[in-house]
Design an enzyme around this catalytic site. Structure first.
Site, mmCIF file in Angstrom:
data_model
loop_
_atom_site.group_PDB
_atom_site.id
_atom_site.type_symbol
_atom_site.label_atom_id
_atom_site.label_comp_id
_atom_site.label_asym_id
_atom_site.label_seq_id
_atom_site.Cartn_x
_atom_site.Cartn_y
_atom_site.Cartn_z
ATOM 1 N N ASP A 32 0.837 -1.378 0.239
ATOM 2 C CA ASP A 32 -0.218 -0.066 0.272
ATOM 3 C C ASP A 32 0.822 1.360 -0.149
ATOM 4 O OD1 ASP A 32 -3.343 0.533 0.991
ATOM 5 O OD2 ASP A 32 -1.612 2.725 1.142
ATOM 6 N N GLY A 95 -15.846 3.318 4.055
ATOM 7 C CA GLY A 95 -15.042 3.718 3.874
ATOM 8 C C GLY A 95 -13.931 3.198 2.536
ATOM 9 N N HIS A 102 -10.578 -5.240 -3.039
ATOM 10 C CA HIS A 102 -8.987 -5.397 -2.468
ATOM 11 C C HIS A 102 -9.544 -6.128 -1.253
ATOM 12 C CE1 HIS A 102 -10.261 -1.061 -2.111
ATOM 13 N NE2 HIS A 102 -9.495 -1.640 -1.094
ATOM 14 N N HIS A 104 -7.345 -5.478 2.070
ATOM 15 C CA HIS A 104 -5.352 -5.248 3.238
ATOM 16 C C HIS A 104 -5.449 -6.174 3.801
ATOM 17 C CE1 HIS A 104 -6.215 -0.702 2.345
ATOM 18 N NE2 HIS A 104 -8.091 -1.520 2.262
HETATM 19 P P1 AMP Z 1 -9.503 1.295 -0.120
HETATM 20 O O1 AMP Z 1 -10.109 2.468 1.173
HETATM 21 O O2 AMP Z 1 -9.709 0.040 1.011
HETATM 22 O O3 AMP Z 1 -10.327 1.632 -1.068
HETATM 23 O O4 AMP Z 1 -8.297 1.371 -0.154
HETATM 24 C C1 AMP Z 1 -7.360 1.894 -0.812
HETATM 25 C C2 AMP Z 1 -6.151 1.067 -0.750
HETATM 26 O O5 AMP Z 1 -5.562 1.798 -2.184
HETATM 27 C C3 AMP Z 1 -5.656 2.859 0.455
HETATM 28 O O6 AMP Z 1 -4.949 2.175 1.605
HETATM 29 C C4 AMP Z 1 -4.194 3.840 -0.584
HETATM 30 O O7 AMP Z 1 -3.776 4.048 0.170
HETATM 31 C C5 AMP Z 1 -3.919 2.574 -1.594
HETATM 32 N N1 AMP Z 1 -3.080 3.453 -2.678
HETATM 33 C C6 AMP Z 1 -4.189 4.163 -3.671
HETATM 34 N N2 AMP Z 1 -3.151 4.796 -4.374
HETATM 35 C C7 AMP Z 1 -2.680 3.571 -4.562
HETATM 36 C C8 AMP Z 1 -1.132 3.178 -5.637
HETATM 37 N N3 AMP Z 1 -0.745 3.746 -6.487
HETATM 38 N N4 AMP Z 1 -0.201 1.673 -4.821
HETATM 39 C C9 AMP Z 1 -0.170 1.313 -3.821
HETATM 40 N N5 AMP Z 1 -1.466 1.830 -3.058
HETATM 41 C C10 AMP Z 1 -2.838 2.463 -3.617
#
Ligand code: AMP
Ligand code: ZN
Length: 116
Positions: A32, A95, A102, A104
């Site tokens: 992330d 959120g 995805h 986490h």
């Molecule tokens: P969510 O809020 O569950 O949709 O999580 C999206 C996640 O994607 C967040 O933890 C962000 O920090 C992560 N994220 C956004 N852009 C990128 C990127 N280019 N590379 C890696 N992680 C990312």
């Protein structure tokens, strides 16, 4: 189908760089960009599925694969026995900010429950 306006599809396609920790035919896993724990990995299907709310019964194998691979990564990273957290944020109240399903995987520190 890959979606040109989807950030994570673009990561799958290599159009946007990522720090990959694992990949196979079904999924990729990468760090992330804004880690919330010493290890914070996202495990995503190669296939574009908008959210858990959009996953149908055909997605069962893929969803199981994501969870099992995330658990494997936790063991490889060495914190599985201590413990870890997996999260699937879903839609607005959940959120979710990136609308490509995805998981986490967070590890390397103590977590509290319930999360905020
Ligand atoms: P969510 O809020 O569950 O949709 O999580 C999206 C996640 O994607 C967040 O933890 C962000 O920090 C992560 N994220 C956004 N852009 C990128 C990127 N280019 N590379 C890696 N992680 C990312
Ligand atoms: Zn996508």
């Amino acid at each position: 189908m890959s979606q040109s306006d989807c950030l994570f599809c673009r990561i799958v396609n290599g159009e946007i760089p990522s720090k990959k920790v694992y990949e196979d035919d079904v999924c990729i896993a990468f760090n992330d960009i804004s880690p919330q724990a010493p290890t914070h990995v996202l495990v995503i299907p190669r296939e574009h599925i908008r959210s858990l709310d959009d996953a149908d019964s055909n997605a069962g194998d893929t969803l199981g694969h994501l969870l099992l691979k995330a658990a494997e990564i936790a063991r490889e990273k060495g914190f599985a026995k201590d413990g870890y957290r997996m999260v699937i944020n879903t839609n607005s109240d959940g959120g979710q900010t990136v609308f490509h399903l995805h998981v986490h995987l967070l590890g390397g520190r103590q977590f509290i429950f319930p999360p905020g």
